[in-house]
Design an enzyme around this catalytic site. Structure first.
Site, PDB file in Angstrom:
ATOM      1  N   ASP A  13      34.094  44.096  47.413  1.00  0.00           N
ATOM      2  CA  ASP A  13      34.158  45.031  46.297  1.00  0.00           C
ATOM      3  C   ASP A  13      35.255  46.061  46.553  1.00  0.00           C
ATOM      4  OD1 ASP A  13      32.460  46.092  48.401  1.00  0.00           O
ATOM      5  OD2 ASP A  13      31.880  47.701  47.034  1.00  0.00           O
ATOM      6  N   GLU A  51      29.926  47.846  49.352  1.00  0.00           N
ATOM      7  CA  GLU A  51      30.298  48.826  50.374  1.00  0.00           C
ATOM      8  C   GLU A  51      30.879  50.083  49.743  1.00  0.00           C
ATOM      9  OE1 GLU A  51      32.453  50.966  53.503  1.00  0.00           O
ATOM     10  OE2 GLU A  51      33.266  50.179  51.627  1.00  0.00           O
TER      11      GLU A  51
END
Length: 381
Positions: free
Chosen positions: A72, A136
């Site tokens: 991400d 994250e």
């Protein structure tokens, strides 16, 4: 099997628009690639977050090298300010541009490529595990924690783990992380009594109480640092009243502080300290002060030893630099992994992460794959 081109894989991942919490196709791509190479892959999605667990080798093998990373990325911001398509992976003069080139799709690509080549050419006496999250950069509630919960439930275990976050400030190979500071954010609400500015004795102004407490907190020296950590820091990050009127004493106001702390402290001891300072100001001023605290992670360290020596030796062999063992920077998912097994971090130069025109020299991607490949060879030697 032909060697995996880590730069091409990075480009393929960049073209997946995986802005948190969107999966964007990045984990689907990795799942297919790793499965073709003989890894057992499982999607560990939770709370709307996509995660991937991949293992090569026997389940429960006593010698298992783990890798943790994320696909991400943060939003691109003002896309008109970019000189390249944020999800185009354009290469100009040997530099690849795109969101996630540095943080950290190159790291994921380099390790996946190194692991696939390694098990294809020299199958190790042991196992390799990849835990790749899509959460994250977000709240991190259902990312690496979900993967570790899955591993516990399935009796999966990593002996050691490498997190591929960018760790080098300026030059490839100059720094690795053996720990991280803790992070705590405290939110304060000050409630007094609204009144006319011409008659302050009929009101109870919360602003001086806020100013007093923020000054006391920000001027206090938390510590002088420890053997492996710099001194802890406290920053006042916002003070708000929302009062547009010049003749009104407001009823309430708010402030927020962020503390980055070392191993002298814990989240609970700092919360107690904040509460004691808060109580004293509230008593002196008669202003009610409420506080809520969010602890993003406790400080931790993996003491220098076999794992850090292994990674440092590989970095030195491939770059000619001896990496500094550091605990600087913000938080990372290593704060979760450290409860599972010894963990260190090593990755690219992070100068452009989260910036407009985030980029990485293509040569660094290949160099990072070489470093990860050497780590695997040396670990299983």
């Amino acid at each position: 099997m032909a060697p995996i081109d880590a730069a091409k894989l990075t480009a393929d991942l960049i073209r997946c628009p995986s802005v948190t919490p969107a999966e964007g196709g990045a984990l689907v791509l990795l799942d297919a690639l790793l499965t073709d190479a003989g890894f057992d892959c499982t999607r560990v999605d939770r709370g709307g977050i996509s995660n991937l667990f991949a293992r090569w080798g026997a389940k429960g093998d006593a010698r298992t090298f783990g890798f943790n990373g994320h696909t991400d990325v943060v939003p691109v911001g003002d896309e008109d300010s970019w000189t390249a398509d944020p999800f185009g992976a354009e290469i100009r003069e040997g530099i690849m541009y795109g969101r996630g080139t540095t943080d950290m799709k190159s790291g994921v690509a380099a390790f996946a490529a190194a692991a696939i080549d390694f098990v294809s050419n020299t199958p190790p006496n042991g196992a390799i595990v990849l835990t790749i999250t899509g959460d994250e950069e977000g709240d991190a509630l259902d990312g690496t924690t979900a993967l570790l919960d899955y591993m516990t439930a399935e009796n999966e275990q990593m002996s050691v783990c490498l997190v591929g976050e960018p760790t080098c400030p300026n030059e490839m190979g100059e720094m690795m992380k053996i720990g991280r500071r803790g992070s705590l954010t405290a939110y304060f609400t000050f409630t007094g009594k609204q009144g006319h500015a011409a008659y302050p004795h009929r009101a109870n102004n919360p602003l001086p109480a806020m100013a007093r407490l923020m000054d006391q907190l920000s001027s206090h020296t938390l510590d002088a640092g420890t053997d492996h950590f710099d001194a802890s820091t406290l920053a006042v990050v916002t003070m708000d009243t929302g009062n547009p009127a010049t003749n009104v004493i407001p009823a309430d106001c708010r402030a927020t502080v962020n503390i980055r702390f070392n191993d002298v402290h814990s989240g609970s001891t700092l919360t107690d300290w904040l509460q004691s300072r808060l109580d004293a100001v509230a008593k002196d001023t008669g202003v009610a002060i409420d506080m809520s605290v969010k602890i993003s992670g406790e400080s931790f360290i993996t003491p220098p030893g076999a794992l850090s020596d292994l990674v440092a030796a590989a970095v030195t062999a491939e770059t000619g630099r001896t990496p500094e063992l550091s605990t600087s920077g913000g938080t990372s998912d290593a704060r979760f992994v450290q409860h599972h097994c010894p963990v260190v971090e090593f990755g690219l130069v992070g100068k452009t992460m989260h910036q407009v025109d985030e980029n990485v020299p293509v040569a660094q991607i290949h160099q990072l794959k070489d470093i990860y490949s050497r780590i695997l060879r040396d670990y299983f030697a």
